[in-house]
Design a protein around this motif. Structure first.
Motif, short mmCIF file in Angstrom:
data_model
loop_
_atom_site.label_atom_id
_atom_site.label_comp_id
_atom_site.label_asym_id
_atom_site.label_seq_id
_atom_site.Cartn_x
_atom_site.Cartn_y
_atom_site.Cartn_z
N MET A 160 -6.35 -16.51 5.00
CA MET A 160 -5.24 -15.58 5.24
C MET A 160 -5.79 -14.17 5.42
SD MET A 160 -2.08 -14.61 2.70
CE MET A 160 -0.99 -13.25 3.11
N PHE A 161 -5.34 -13.48 6.46
CA PHE A 161 -5.76 -12.10 6.71
C PHE A 161 -4.54 -11.27 7.06
CE2 PHE A 161 -6.68 -8.77 9.82
CZ PHE A 161 -7.57 -8.01 9.10
N SER A 162 -4.53 -10.01 6.57
CA SER A 162 -3.48 -9.07 6.98
C SER A 162 -4.07 -7.67 7.10
CB SER A 162 -2.33 -9.07 5.98
OG SER A 162 -2.71 -8.44 4.76
N PHE A 163 -3.50 -6.90 8.02
CA PHE A 163 -3.86 -5.49 8.21
C PHE A 163 -2.64 -4.66 7.84
CE2 PHE A 163 -4.38 -1.79 11.23
CZ PHE A 163 -5.39 -1.18 10.49
N ARG A 164 -2.79 -3.78 6.88
CA ARG A 164 -1.64 -3.08 6.30
C ARG A 164 -1.69 -1.59 6.59
NH1 ARG A 164 -0.53 -6.38 0.66
NH2 ARG A 164 -0.73 -8.45 1.59
N THR A 165 -0.52 -1.03 6.86
CA THR A 165 -0.43 0.37 7.25
C THR A 165 0.39 1.21 6.27
OG1 THR A 165 1.43 -0.20 8.69
CG2 THR A 165 -0.77 -0.14 9.69
N THR A 166 0.45 0.77 5.03
CA THR A 166 1.02 1.57 3.95
C THR A 166 -0.05 1.76 2.88
OG1 THR A 166 1.92 -0.43 2.92
CG2 THR A 166 3.40 0.83 4.33
N PRO A 167 0.00 2.89 2.15
CA PRO A 167 -1.06 3.19 1.18
C PRO A 167 -1.19 2.13 0.09
CG PRO A 167 0.28 5.13 1.62
CD PRO A 167 0.99 3.97 2.26
N LEU A 168 -2.37 2.08 -0.50
CA LEU A 168 -2.67 1.10 -1.55
C LEU A 168 -1.67 1.16 -2.69
CD1 LEU A 168 -4.61 -0.98 -2.87
CD2 LEU A 168 -5.88 0.98 -3.79
N GLN A 169 -1.32 2.37 -3.13
CA GLN A 169 -0.43 2.49 -4.28
C GLN A 169 0.99 1.99 -3.98
OE1 GLN A 169 -2.00 4.96 -2.79
NE2 GLN A 169 -0.66 6.75 -2.40
N ASP A 170 1.32 1.81 -2.70
CA ASP A 170 2.65 1.33 -2.32
C ASP A 170 2.68 -0.17 -2.05
OD1 ASP A 170 3.54 3.95 -2.51
OD2 ASP A 170 3.28 4.36 -0.37
N GLN A 171 1.54 -0.84 -2.16
CA GLN A 171 1.51 -2.28 -1.94
C GLN A 171 2.22 -2.98 -3.10
OE1 GLN A 171 0.12 -3.66 0.87
NE2 GLN A 171 -0.30 -1.57 1.55
N LEU A 172 3.09 -3.93 -2.78
CA LEU A 172 3.93 -4.56 -3.79
C LEU A 172 3.48 -5.98 -4.17
CD1 LEU A 172 7.44 -3.42 -2.45
CD2 LEU A 172 6.02 -2.35 -4.23
N ASP A 173 2.30 -6.39 -3.75
CA ASP A 173 1.80 -7.71 -4.10
C ASP A 173 1.76 -7.85 -5.62
OD1 ASP A 173 0.98 -6.86 -1.52
OD2 ASP A 173 -0.39 -8.56 -1.41
N LYS A 174 2.20 -8.98 -6.10
CA LYS A 174 2.21 -9.22 -7.55
C LYS A 174 0.82 -9.12 -8.14
CE LYS A 174 4.11 -12.39 -11.00
NZ LYS A 174 4.87 -13.67 -11.21
N ALA A 175 -0.20 -9.54 -7.36
CA ALA A 175 -1.57 -9.46 -7.85
C ALA A 175 -1.99 -8.03 -8.14
CB ALA A 175 -2.52 -10.07 -6.81
N LEU A 176 -1.42 -7.07 -7.40
CA LEU A 176 -1.77 -5.66 -7.60
C LEU A 176 -0.88 -4.97 -8.63
CD1 LEU A 176 -2.36 -4.54 -3.89
CD2 LEU A 176 -4.09 -5.05 -5.62
N THR A 177 0.36 -5.40 -8.74
CA THR A 177 1.29 -4.72 -9.65
C THR A 177 1.29 -5.31 -11.06
OG1 THR A 177 3.09 -6.16 -8.89
CG2 THR A 177 2.80 -4.04 -7.76
N GLU A 178 1.01 -6.61 -11.17
CA GLU A 178 1.07 -7.26 -12.48
C GLU A 178 -0.20 -8.01 -12.84
OE1 GLU A 178 4.55 -9.71 -12.88
OE2 GLU A 178 5.79 -8.33 -11.68
N GLY A 179 -1.02 -8.35 -11.84
CA GLY A 179 -2.20 -9.16 -12.11
C GLY A 179 -3.36 -8.35 -12.65
#
Length: 354
Positions: free
Chosen positions: A1-20
Motif C-alpha cells: 500500500m502506498f499513498s502520497f499525502r498533501t496535508t501536514p504530518l500533525q493533521d494526519q488522522l491515522d489511528k497508528a499516528l494518533t493512538e498507536g
C-alpha cells in the motif's frame, strides 16, 4: 500500500499516528520553523512517542555517522515516521540507513506503517552517472549516482524494488515548514555536508573517500577541497577542468580523518555562477590524472563497489577512453530518467547535464 499525502504530518488522522506507538527515525533536519519544535515532539505531546532513532553522535561530529535501531523495538511499534534530509546521491549514509531499516522491516510479522516527511532535494533534479550494473553497496537502490529524486520518491522506489508489503505513506515536502521556509542546506544534513555547494560536489566528491586523496574531510569545506601530502601543484599542471569550473591551488590540514594533522596540498574546486557541474565525470577525470601522475595514488576495493560500474572503473584504470566513458554515462543517465518517471511525486522532472 502506498499513498502520497498533501496535508501536514500533525493533521494526519491515522489511528497508528494518533493512538498507536510511534517511533521517529530522524535527524536534526526534522526541526519545524513554523512551530519551533522537532517532529518527534508532536508525538511526545500526544503521549504516544515510543522510540527515537537518530544519529549516534552529535549533529556536527567530525566522524562519519550512522543511524542505529533495535529491530525488536521496531516490531513493537505501530508507525515509524521518517524525517531526514537526503542530499541527492545514492551513497549518503543516512538514506542508506533508512533503506536498511526498510529491508529489515520485511522480516517482522506485523511491521509498522512507514511515514516519510519529504524534503526538497538540495542537489535538485540534476542526474549524474549510472545505475549499478554489478553488486553495489548494501542497502543501495538501483538509481544513478546523483539521482534527482526526493527522499520520499526514493523510498517509494525502494519499497517497490524490495517487494515490501507494509504501508508506505509520503507526506509532501510542500506542506512542511522546512520545505516552505528553510533552504534545504540551511540545517547541515550531516557533518560532512555543511553548506550550499556541498551537495553539488558530493556525487563525485564522495568517491575520494575510497582513495589516497582526501576530499577535505576534517576541514570546514569538505568535497570542495581535495588533496594529499604527496600532491604537488603548479601553473604548469594540465589538470582536467570543465567549463565554468576553477581549480585553485591550496593547502589544508585536516583536523580528523585521513591525514589528520598533516599538511595536504591540492585544489579548491570553485564553480562560477550558474555553472551546472557534473561532479562525477570531473572526479573520474581527476582520479585518472592523479593515477597517471602519482605512484602514491591508490584506490581501495570499496571504490569499485561504490561505482558499481566496470566502465567507470575501467576509465580510472586507463582501459577506457574518456569519450567512450562519457557516452556510456549519457546513455545510462537517459535510461535512469525514464525509469525514475514512474516514481515522481512532483511536477518538475529530473534531467541530465548536456
Amino acid at each position: 500500500m502506498f499513498s502520497f499525502r498533501t496535508t501536514p504530518l500533525q493533521d494526519q488522522l491515522d489511528k497508528a499516528l494518533t493512538e498507536g506507538k510511534v517511533g521517529c527515525f530522524c535527524t536534526q533536519n526534522c526541526w519545524d520553523p513554523d512551530s519551533g519544535r522537532y517532529m518527534y515532539e508532536i508525538f511526545r505531546s500526544r503521549g504516544n512517542l515510543a522510540e527515537i532513532f537518530s544519529p549516534r553522535d552529535a549533529e556536527l561530529s567530525p566522524v562519519t555517522n550512522h543511524m542505529e535501531y533495535d529491530l525488536g523495538a521496531v516490531g513493537r511499534l505501530d508507525a515509524i515516521v521518517v524525517e531526514i534530509q537526503d542530499v541527492g546521491t545514492r551513497y549518503f549514509n543516512y538514506t542508506r540507513d533508512l533503506f536498511r531499516l526498510m529491508s529489515d522491516m520485511k522480516s517482522i510479522d506485523e511491521p509498522p506503517a512507514l511515514y516519510v516527511a519529504d524534503h526538497v532535494n538540495p542537489a535538485g533534479r540534476v542526474v549524474e552517472g549510472t545505475v549499478p550494473s554489478v553488486p553495489a553497496e548494501d542497502n543501495t537502490p538501483r538509481v544513478a549516482h546523483r539521482h534527482g529524486l526526493t527522499l520520499g520518491e526514493l523510498a517509494y522506489l525502494y519499497h517497490s524494488e524490495i517487494g515490501a508489503k507494509y504501508p508506505l505513506h509520503v507526506i509532501s515536502a510542500s506542506v512542511t515548514g522546512t520545505g516552505r521556509q528553510v533552504m534545504p542546506w540551511t540545517i547541515a544534513p550531516a557533518s560532512d555536508i555543511p553548506g550550499l555547494f556541498t551537495c553539488d560536489m558530493y556525487s563525485g566528491g564522495g568517491l575520494w573517500n575510497n582513495t589516497s586523496i582526501t576530499p577535505g574531510i576534517g576541514t570546514a569545506r569538505p568535497y570542495e577541497y581535495i588533496g594529499a601530502p604527496f600532491v604537488r601543484t603548479g601553473d604548469y599542471e594540465p589538470l582536467p577542468i570543465p567549463a565554468g569550473v576553477l581549480m585553485r591551488p591550496c593547502s589544508f590540514v585536516p583536523a580528523c580523518g585521513k591525514y589528520a594533522g598533516e599538511t595536504c596540498y591540492g585544489y579548491q574546486i570553485i564553480l562560477e555562477p550558474g555553472t551546472e557541474y557534473h561532479s562525477l565525470l570531473h572526479t573520474l577525470q581527476l582520479m585518472r590524472y592523479f593515477r597517471e601522475r602519482y605512484s602514491q595514488f591508490e584506490v581501495s576495493p570499496e571504490l569499485s563497489v561504490k561505482l558499481a560500474d566496470p566502465v567507470l572503473l575501467g576509465y580510472i584504470e586507463g582501459t577506457c577512453t574518456y569519450g567512450d566513458m562519457r557516452e556510456h554515462v549519457k546513455v545510462e543517465e537517459q535510461k535512469w530518467i525514464r525509469k525514475a518517471r514512474k516514481y515522481l511525486l512532483y511536477d518538475n522532472q529530473p534531467y541530465r547535464i548536456k
